[in-house]
Write a protein that holds these residues in place. Structure first.
Motif, PDB file in Angstrom:
ATOM      1  N   ARG A 321       0.829  -1.205   0.000  1.00 22.33           N
ATOM      2  CA  ARG A 321       0.000   0.000   0.000  1.00 22.33           C
ATOM      3  C   ARG A 321       0.864   1.256   0.000  1.00 22.33           C
ATOM      4  N   GLN A 322       2.056   1.148   0.562  1.00 20.79           N
ATOM      5  CA  GLN A 322       2.988   2.269   0.622  1.00 20.79           C
ATOM      6  C   GLN A 322       4.353   1.802   0.125  1.00 20.79           C
ATOM      7  N   VAL A 323       5.069   2.670  -0.590  1.00 17.60           N
ATOM      8  CA  VAL A 323       6.436   2.409  -1.031  1.00 17.60           C
ATOM      9  C   VAL A 323       7.279   3.588  -0.546  1.00 17.60           C
ATOM     10  N   LEU A 324       8.133   3.324   0.441  1.00 15.88           N
ATOM     11  CA  LEU A 324       8.824   4.404   1.141  1.00 15.88           C
ATOM     12  C   LEU A 324      10.273   4.035   1.438  1.00 15.88           C
ATOM     13  N   PRO A 325      11.172   5.014   1.527  1.00 16.33           N
ATOM     14  CA  PRO A 325      12.520   4.757   2.027  1.00 16.33           C
ATOM     15  C   PRO A 325      12.463   4.490   3.537  1.00 16.33           C
ATOM     16  N   PRO A 326      13.524   3.883   4.094  1.00 20.15           N
ATOM     17  CA  PRO A 326      13.458   3.451   5.498  1.00 20.15           C
ATOM     18  C   PRO A 326      13.133   4.545   6.500  1.00 20.15           C
ATOM     19  N   ALA A 327      13.726   5.733   6.359  1.00 22.90           N
ATOM     20  CA  ALA A 327      13.449   6.794   7.330  1.00 22.90           C
ATOM     21  C   ALA A 327      11.990   7.223   7.287  1.00 22.90           C
ATOM     22  N   ALA A 328      11.406   7.201   6.105  1.00 21.01           N
ATOM     23  CA  ALA A 328       9.996   7.573   5.983  1.00 21.01           C
ATOM     24  C   ALA A 328       9.084   6.480   6.536  1.00 21.01           C
ATOM     25  N   ILE A 329       9.523   5.216   6.458  1.00 18.94           N
ATOM     26  CA  ILE A 329       8.757   4.133   7.087  1.00 18.94           C
ATOM     27  C   ILE A 329       8.689   4.374   8.589  1.00 18.94           C
ATOM     28  N   ALA A 330       9.832   4.749   9.183  1.00 14.77           N
ATOM     29  CA  ALA A 330       9.851   5.047  10.618  1.00 14.77           C
ATOM     30  C   ALA A 330       8.915   6.198  10.947  1.00 14.77           C
ATOM     31  N   ALA A 331       8.945   7.245  10.132  1.00 17.70           N
ATOM     32  CA  ALA A 331       8.073   8.396  10.376  1.00 17.70           C
ATOM     33  C   ALA A 331       6.604   7.997  10.302  1.00 17.70           C
ATOM     34  N   LEU A 332       6.258   7.119   9.353  1.00 25.64           N
ATOM     35  CA  LEU A 332       4.882   6.658   9.235  1.00 25.64           C
ATOM     36  C   LEU A 332       4.470   5.845  10.458  1.00 25.64           C
ATOM     37  N   LEU A 333       5.336   4.942  10.909  1.00 25.45           N
ATOM     38  CA  LEU A 333       5.016   4.154  12.107  1.00 25.45           C
ATOM     39  C   LEU A 333       4.825   5.060  13.316  1.00 25.45           C
ATOM     40  N   ASN A 334       5.681   6.070  13.445  1.00 26.68           N
ATOM     41  CA  ASN A 334       5.536   7.000  14.567  1.00 26.68           C
ATOM     42  C   ASN A 334       4.213   7.752  14.488  1.00 26.68           C
ATOM     43  N   THR A 335       3.800   8.130  13.270  1.00 32.10           N
ATOM     44  CA  THR A 335       2.535   8.836  13.094  1.00 32.10           C
ATOM     45  C   THR A 335       1.363   7.953  13.499  1.00 32.10           C
ATOM     46  N   ILE A 336       1.388   6.689  13.053  1.00 32.96           N
ATOM     47  CA  ILE A 336       0.303   5.766  13.396  1.00 32.96           C
ATOM     48  C   ILE A 336       0.292   5.507  14.901  1.00 32.96           C
ATOM     49  N   ALA A 337       1.480   5.373  15.500  1.00 28.56           N
ATOM     50  CA  ALA A 337       1.556   5.154  16.944  1.00 28.56           C
ATOM     51  C   ALA A 337       0.960   6.330  17.709  1.00 28.56           C
ATOM     52  N   SER A 338       1.249   7.546  17.241  1.00 33.57           N
ATOM     53  CA  SER A 338       0.701   8.733  17.906  1.00 33.57           C
ATOM     54  C   SER A 338      -0.809   8.793  17.778  1.00 33.57           C
ATOM     55  N   ARG A 339      -1.324   8.444  16.590  1.00 31.98           N
ATOM     56  CA  ARG A 339      -2.776   8.442  16.383  1.00 31.98           C
ATOM     57  C   ARG A 339      -3.438   7.399  17.278  1.00 31.98           C
ATOM     58  N   SER A 340      -2.809   6.237  17.382  1.00 33.25           N
ATOM     59  CA  SER A 340      -3.372   5.172  18.222  1.00 33.25           C
ATOM     60  C   SER A 340      -3.420   5.607  19.676  1.00 33.25           C
ATOM     61  N   ALA A 341      -2.338   6.261  20.115  1.00 30.57           N
ATOM     62  CA  ALA A 341      -2.294   6.731  21.497  1.00 30.57           C
ATOM     63  C   ALA A 341      -3.361   7.781  21.748  1.00 30.57           C
ATOM     64  N   ALA A 342      -3.558   8.672  20.763  1.00 27.07           N
ATOM     65  CA  ALA A 342      -4.569   9.722  20.921  1.00 27.07           C
ATOM     66  C   ALA A 342      -5.966   9.117  20.988  1.00 27.07           C
ATOM     67  N   CYS A 343      -6.229   8.140  20.146  1.00 24.02           N
ATOM     68  CA  CYS A 343      -7.548   7.487  20.155  1.00 24.02           C
ATOM     69  C   CYS A 343      -7.817   6.778  21.472  1.00 24.02           C
ATOM     70  N   ASN A 344      -6.769   6.166  22.028  1.00 22.33           N
ATOM     71  CA  ASN A 344      -6.942   5.419  23.283  1.00 22.33           C
ATOM     72  C   ASN A 344      -7.139   6.328  24.486  1.00 22.33           C
ATOM     73  N   THR A 345      -6.770   7.622  24.364  1.00 16.86           N
ATOM     74  CA  THR A 345      -6.915   8.534  25.494  1.00 16.86           C
ATOM     75  C   THR A 345      -8.166   9.397  25.389  1.00 16.86           C
ATOM     76  N   LEU A 346      -8.912   9.267  24.278  1.00 16.40           N
ATOM     77  CA  LEU A 346     -10.150  10.037  24.137  1.00 16.40           C
ATOM     78  C   LEU A 346     -11.187   9.547  25.142  1.00 16.40           C
ATOM     79  N   PRO A 347     -11.968  10.461  25.716  1.00 15.92           N
ATOM     80  CA  PRO A 347     -13.054  10.028  26.602  1.00 15.92           C
ATOM     81  C   PRO A 347     -14.063   9.189  25.826  1.00 15.92           C
ATOM     82  N   LYS A 348     -14.715   8.287  26.482  1.00 17.81           N
ATOM     83  CA  LYS A 348     -15.699   7.433  25.822  1.00 17.81           C
ATOM     84  C   LYS A 348     -16.821   8.289  25.232  1.00 17.81           C
ATOM     85  N   GLY A 349     -17.208   7.922  24.023  1.00 13.72           N
ATOM     86  CA  GLY A 349     -18.268   8.664  23.349  1.00 13.72           C
ATOM     87  C   GLY A 349     -17.758   9.649  22.352  1.00 13.72           C
ATOM     88  N   GLU A 350     -16.435   9.956  22.357  1.00 12.89           N
ATOM     89  CA  GLU A 350     -15.877  10.869  21.379  1.00 12.89           C
ATOM     90  C   GLU A 350     -15.407  10.138  20.168  1.00 12.89           C
TER      91      GLU A 350
END
Length: 350
Positions: A321-350
């Motif tokens: 789905r994505q074709v990226l150089p290694p440093a950009a793969i790391a940046a993408l994983l960090n972005t997804i990790a941050s989004r996951s963390a944000a979703c897990n800290t949202l109050p229920k119902g949001e």
């Protein structure tokens, strides 16, 4: 096939020369890295075997210079039992050596025939690789637009495959990963038996994550990198534990296809698969299975890979789905990790 042997031991050079000439290879020798560089000014072998524990310029420095000046394939041949030599071999792989092999020490050794067969097989395969000097700087580190998996759930695991050229790509990718990865990372890296411990130790210096050699049945912990052990295929169980299986007749062990298929079967879209540098097609079919389940699948950008066959095989199957150089793969994983963390800290119902 023309081979240049670089080793400071006359006895080992004679042994390797005898073995290679008996197979019809044309052989020249150098007793040091400096001598090898002088020889290469007027001689172009198809491949170079490189010891690492030499006086003066060691194998890492010699490999780096050869790849910079001559763009020739280099295979490291050294003693896995020598901790210094094995550690230096890892740096040579980082510099762009294609493989590391345990050195045959003499016909009386119990595993001599096996080591010779592996040496001959590797030299024949790696001599076919066309080494092209490419700029090592990546044109920017912008992350390509994120194509979300079919599932709305957050990824629970990252599976990574790499072969020849993989260590350089892994260092670039892992160095950019934040320490708080919310998932375990599993790596199937093709590497010669006996060098896995040194490879693990080298990876520890390259990233912020704990690095473990996987054990059968152990629970997989977030933020930890697990390596498939020698002679075992690695997969996972439904409850995110390591499943190891012995090698059968497969060409590659650990198998990238086995890892990706196991993850696809049990986690489907709740996973991320990454195909890095390497020869052959191992991992392409497995990554395609992950893609079909809706998982996020990533192939290393071929122009950034030391050997582009593995990522190209995945791309040609439309498995990435994505074709990226290694440093950009790391940046993408960090972005997804941050989004996951944000979703897990949202109050229920949001």
């Amino acid at each position: 096939m023309r081979v240049l042997i670089v080793d400071d031991s006359p006895v080992l050079r004679l042994l390797l020369r005898t073995v290679l000439e008996s197979e019809g290879f044309e052989v020249r020798e150098a007793g040091s890295g400096e001598q090898a560089l002088r020889l290469l000014e007027g001689y172009k072998p198809d491949i170079i075997t490189m010891d690492v524990h030499m006086p003066g310029m060691d194998g890492y420095e010699a490999t780096a210079c050869i790849l910079e000046r001559h763009a020739l394939p280099v295979v490291i041949v050294t003693a896995s039992a020598d901790a210094y030599a094995a550690a230096t071999a890892m740096h040579a792989l980082e510099a762009g050596a294609l493989a590391v092999l345990d050195k045959p020490v003499g016909p009386d050794a119990e595993n001599f025939e096996h080591l010779v067969a592996e040496l001959l097989r590797t030299l024949r395969r790696m001599a076919e690789v066309k080494i092209v000097r490419r700029p090592r700087t990546i044109r920017g580190h912008a992350v390509a637009p994120f194509k979300a998996p079919v599932s709305s759930g957050s990824p629970r695991l990252v599976a990574i495959a790499a072969s020849a050229g993989g260590p350089a790509a892994l260092k670039s990718m892992l160095a950019g990963l934040a320490a708080n990865q919310p998932w375990p990372l599993l790596l199937a890296q093709h590497i010669a038996v006996g060098f896995l411990g040194s490879f693990r130790d080298w990876l520890v210096t390259a990233c912020k994550l704990p690095v473990n050699i996987a054990e059968h049945g152990q629970a997989l912990l977030p933020g930890t990198l697990y390596l498939a052990p020698d002679g075992r295929h690695m997969g996972i169980s439904n409850d995110l534990r390591v499943r190891l299986q012995p090698r059968n007749s497969e060409l590659y062990c650990p198998s990238a296809d086995h890892l990706f298929r196991s993850v696809a079967e049990r986690l489907r879209s709740e996973a991320i698969g990454i195909q890095l540098s390497g020869m052959g097609r191992d991992g392409a079919e497995g990554l395609a299975e992950l893609h079909r389940t809706g998982a996020l699948t990533i192939a290393q950008e071929p122009a950034s890979a030391l050997i582009d066959a593995m990522p190209l095989a995945a791309i040609n199957l439309q498995a990435a789905r994505q074709v990226l150089p290694p440093a950009a793969i790391a940046a993408l994983l960090n972005t997804i990790a941050s989004r996951s963390a944000a979703c897990n800290t949202l109050p229920k119902g949001e």
